[in-house]
Scaffold this active site. Structure first.
Site, PDB file in Angstrom:
ATOM      1  N   ASP A  66       0.711  -1.102  -0.182  1.00  0.00           N
ATOM      2  CA  ASP A  66      -0.032  -0.111  -0.358  1.00  0.00           C
ATOM      3  C   ASP A  66       0.899   1.398  -0.118  1.00  0.00           C
ATOM      4  O   ASP A  66       0.624   2.251  -0.975  1.00  0.00           O
ATOM      5  CB  ASP A  66      -1.045   0.053   1.173  1.00  0.00           C
ATOM      6  CG  ASP A  66      -2.088  -0.579   1.125  1.00  0.00           C
ATOM      7  OD1 ASP A  66      -2.174  -1.277  -0.111  1.00  0.00           O
ATOM      8  OD2 ASP A  66      -2.817  -1.474   1.771  1.00  0.00           O
ATOM      9  N   TYR A 182      -3.102   3.869   9.048  1.00  0.00           N
ATOM     10  CA  TYR A 182      -2.855   4.518  10.487  1.00  0.00           C
ATOM     11  C   TYR A 182      -4.342   4.827  10.831  1.00  0.00           C
ATOM     12  O   TYR A 182      -3.954   4.821  12.462  1.00  0.00           O
ATOM     13  CB  TYR A 182      -1.739   5.596   9.952  1.00  0.00           C
ATOM     14  CG  TYR A 182      -1.110   6.639  11.110  1.00  0.00           C
ATOM     15  CD1 TYR A 182      -0.902   5.138  12.456  1.00  0.00           C
ATOM     16  CD2 TYR A 182      -1.044   7.279  10.987  1.00  0.00           C
ATOM     17  CE1 TYR A 182      -0.234   5.870  12.971  1.00  0.00           C
ATOM     18  CE2 TYR A 182       0.322   7.528  12.014  1.00  0.00           C
ATOM     19  CZ  TYR A 182       0.793   7.247  12.816  1.00  0.00           C
ATOM     20  OH  TYR A 182       1.193   7.407  14.203  1.00  0.00           O
ATOM     21  N   SER A 185      -4.747   1.652  13.392  1.00  0.00           N
ATOM     22  CA  SER A 185      -4.516   1.248  14.571  1.00  0.00           C
ATOM     23  C   SER A 185      -3.930   2.111  15.624  1.00  0.00           C
ATOM     24  O   SER A 185      -3.247   1.507  16.905  1.00  0.00           O
ATOM     25  CB  SER A 185      -2.183   1.803  13.690  1.00  0.00           C
ATOM     26  OG  SER A 185      -1.872   2.541  13.058  1.00  0.00           O
TER      27      SER A 185
END
Length: 280
Positions: A66, A182, A185
């Site tokens: 990615d 992100y 996470s």
């Protein structure tokens, strides 16, 4: 048909995979351009280089994870070229095509058996005097403390209305596409990429009274950050820059979009089940 190929030259066996793609294209009379990095590192100088060649490009092929896809999107975004990702990474929510399936997928591409999906972008600008150039993000814009400094203070307004002051290590502003990156996470919500929203997720907040928030994607977000060091870091799809804390940041939906190639057998729901073991 003309296809531009991009890839992460640090990946093991990337040279073999690129050569396989080139052989496939040659057999089907597909014209190929290569990114400058692939062309130089793999010594394939007989191929024309993107974007130097003055040719209309039908597709961009991103070979890697990615991160490679985001780099490709940043390079071809202004040309409005649809992107197909071949996954050499791990999760691969953007690069959905597995290397073992690449031949059949490329056959679909050449024969026209695909659809194009538009993905929204976020645009960040800074107030007058700021050292941050206007830029677009497909996944997220993260405002974070720099180095080992203490938590930063982020005054956030939405549509010119004060929302809150975040005291945290940072604040994540993510698109639905970036919700599984992100943002996920750090505890942010997952959104279907076709949703219309912007996600605000604090990073290591020092307060229990703030939680991730989703606002409509036509809202404008203003951030004024204060740090003891006088500076902080802004990361735009992983491209980081140190910013002076005297400026105000403006974030809103970009007028541009990124085109993703969707081929038969790939879907966001399938990725959730296979890559995140959704519901198991």
């Amino acid at each position: 048909m003309t296809i531009a190929i991009f890839g992460n030259t640090l990946k093991p066996r990337i040279g073999e995979e690129i050569q396989h793609l080139l052989d496939f294209m040659a057999q089907r009379n597909v014209n190929v351009l290569l990114s400058s990095e692939i062309r130089q590192v793999l010594n394939l100088r007989q191929y024309k280089q993107f974007p130097d060649a003055d040719e209309a490009i039908d597709f961009a092929l991103s070979v890697g994870g990615d991160g490679t896809f985001l780099t490709t999107a940043a390079m071809v975004g202004e040309y409005n070229i649809p992107i197909l990702g071949v996954n050499f990474g791990h999760l691969g929510f953007l690069s959905e095509v597995r290397t073992q399936d690449v031949d059949s997928i490329l056959e679909d591409l050449v024969s026209g058996n695909y659809t194009i999906e538009q993905r929204s972008l976020l645009r960040i600008t800074s107030s007058t005097g700021g050292n941050l150039a206007s830029s677009d993000a497909l996944n997220e814009i993260a405002v974070m403390k720099y180095g080992l400094s203490s938590a930063i203070s982020i005054d956030c307004s939405v549509n010119n209305e004060p929302l809150t002051r975040y005291t945290a290590d940072g604040l994540m502003i993510a698109t639905p596409t970036g919700s599984t990156a992100y943002n996920m996470s750090v505890g942010g919500p997952i959104m279907v990429p076709q949703s219309r929203g912007i996600i605000l997720t604090p990073i290591a907040s020092h307060s229990l009274t703030v939680r991730p928030l989703v606002v409509p994607d036509d809202w404008k977000i203003d951030l004024h950050v204060k740090s003891r060091t006088g500076s902080y870091m802004v990361s735009i799809d992983g491209r980081s820059q140190i910013v002076n804390d005297t400026v105000t940041l403006h974030i809103e939906k970009s007028p541009r979009t990124i085109k993703l190639v969707q081929v038969c057998g790939t879907s966001f729901i399938k990725s959730l089940k296979e890559k995140l073991l959704w519901g198991e």
